[in-house]
Design an enzyme around this catalytic site. Structure first.
Site, PDB file in Angstrom:
ATOM      1  N   ASP A 178     -22.517  43.208 -42.865  1.00  0.00           N
ATOM      2  CA  ASP A 178     -23.728  42.659 -42.305  1.00  0.00           C
ATOM      3  C   ASP A 178     -24.875  43.049 -42.847  1.00  0.00           C
ATOM      4  O   ASP A 178     -24.732  44.081 -43.140  1.00  0.00           O
ATOM      5  CB  ASP A 178     -23.673  42.919 -40.448  1.00  0.00           C
ATOM      6  CG  ASP A 178     -24.891  42.453 -39.924  1.00  0.00           C
ATOM      7  OD1 ASP A 178     -24.979  41.111 -39.958  1.00  0.00           O
ATOM      8  OD2 ASP A 178     -25.669  43.078 -39.382  1.00  0.00           O
ATOM      9  N   VAL A 179     -25.859  42.262 -42.847  1.00  0.00           N
ATOM     10  CA  VAL A 179     -27.073  42.648 -43.631  1.00  0.00           C
ATOM     11  C   VAL A 179     -28.289  42.937 -42.598  1.00  0.00           C
ATOM     12  O   VAL A 179     -28.814  43.942 -42.706  1.00  0.00           O
ATOM     13  CB  VAL A 179     -27.580  41.509 -44.714  1.00  0.00           C
ATOM     14  CG1 VAL A 179     -28.690  41.792 -45.201  1.00  0.00           C
ATOM     15  CG2 VAL A 179     -26.289  41.339 -45.799  1.00  0.00           C
TER      16      VAL A 179
END
Length: 248
Positions: free
Chosen positions: A23-24
């Site tokens: 996930d960023v």
């Protein structure tokens, strides 16, 4: 909860993964800090005080609403909810300011250096609910560490939709001969990532960025907490654990 990783005897060792999916926004990129910064600027310009943590709760609730748009374009709509809650001016200028500010959100202080270290051990794959235009800005700030990157523009859906993950599994299999068993899914969001990755049979690593704060901040709260396979407070801790594991 433990400060560092669960022992390698409890789960699949870090040395046995080929890929790290990330996930960023919220894990590598400090979107909450960007939201607070944008609201602080609006507060200063309007002379109206705003409680940043309270505003994150309003933002989080707005993200549940029907008609929510893709991130970070939705910051304009969400700002309208925050403005109504705190008496801020709801103008097109300020809605765009929030979109732009979050689109330019910066990495957490440890992210870029830790990702460079992890790149030495794994192929890194971004799985973000951000749009491609924002992801490209974030990837540049992170030092372009990704072997592959998936955005909502690419997948046509958002996590926690299993279809998002299935597209990544298919890509890894067709492009590199890998499988989901070769992936460690890494994220801070229980709602978007940790719960669904468990349901899909993945090994996961929870990056608890808000370990020193109460609540879920700007991230949607899960219906139930999922105990992760690995638990860290930062990407640097994960990189430390990987370095140590591969050094044995």
């Amino acid at each position: 909860m433990a400060h560092s990783a669960i022992t390698e005897t409890a789960v699949k060792p870090l040395t046995e993964f080929k890929y790290l999916t990330f996930d960023v926004v919220g894990t590598l990129i400090d979107f909450e800090g960007a939201i607070k910064a944008g609201l602080a600027e609006i507060s200063a310009r309007s002379g109206i005080p705003v409680d940043g943590e309270a505003a994150l709760v309003v933002y989080r609730d707005a993200r549940y609403e029907p008609g929510a748009q893709r991130f970070p374009d939705d910051l304009g709509r969400c700002y309208s909810r925050v403005a109504a809650a705190f008496g801020l001016p709801d103008t097109e200028e300020f809605r765009q300011l929030m979109i732009d500010t979050v689109g330019e959100a910066r990495p957490f202080p440890d992210s870029a250096a830790a990702m460079a270290r992890l790149k030495g051990h794994y192929k890194l794959i971004a799985m973000t609910n951000a749009r491609r235009w924002a992801f490209e800005k974030y990837a540049e700030k992170l030092g372009q560490p990704f072997w592959a990157g998936f955005t909502t523009d690419d997948t046509g859906t958002e996590k926690p939709d299993p279809a998002y993950f299935e597209q990544v599994f298919d890509y890894v299999a067709k492009t590199d001969g890998g499988s989901k068993a070769d992936i460690l899914h890494t994220a801070q969001s229980q709602y978007h990532d940790i719960g669904i990755s468990r349901e899909l049979g993945m090994t996961n690593a929870w990056i608890q960025r808000r370990f020193a704060q109460n609540g879920y901040g700007g991230t949607i709260e899960p219906k139930q907490f999922t105990e992760p396979d690995y638990h860290f407070h930062s990407i640097a801790e994960l990189a430390d654990a990987a370095d140590a594991a591969f050094a044995k």
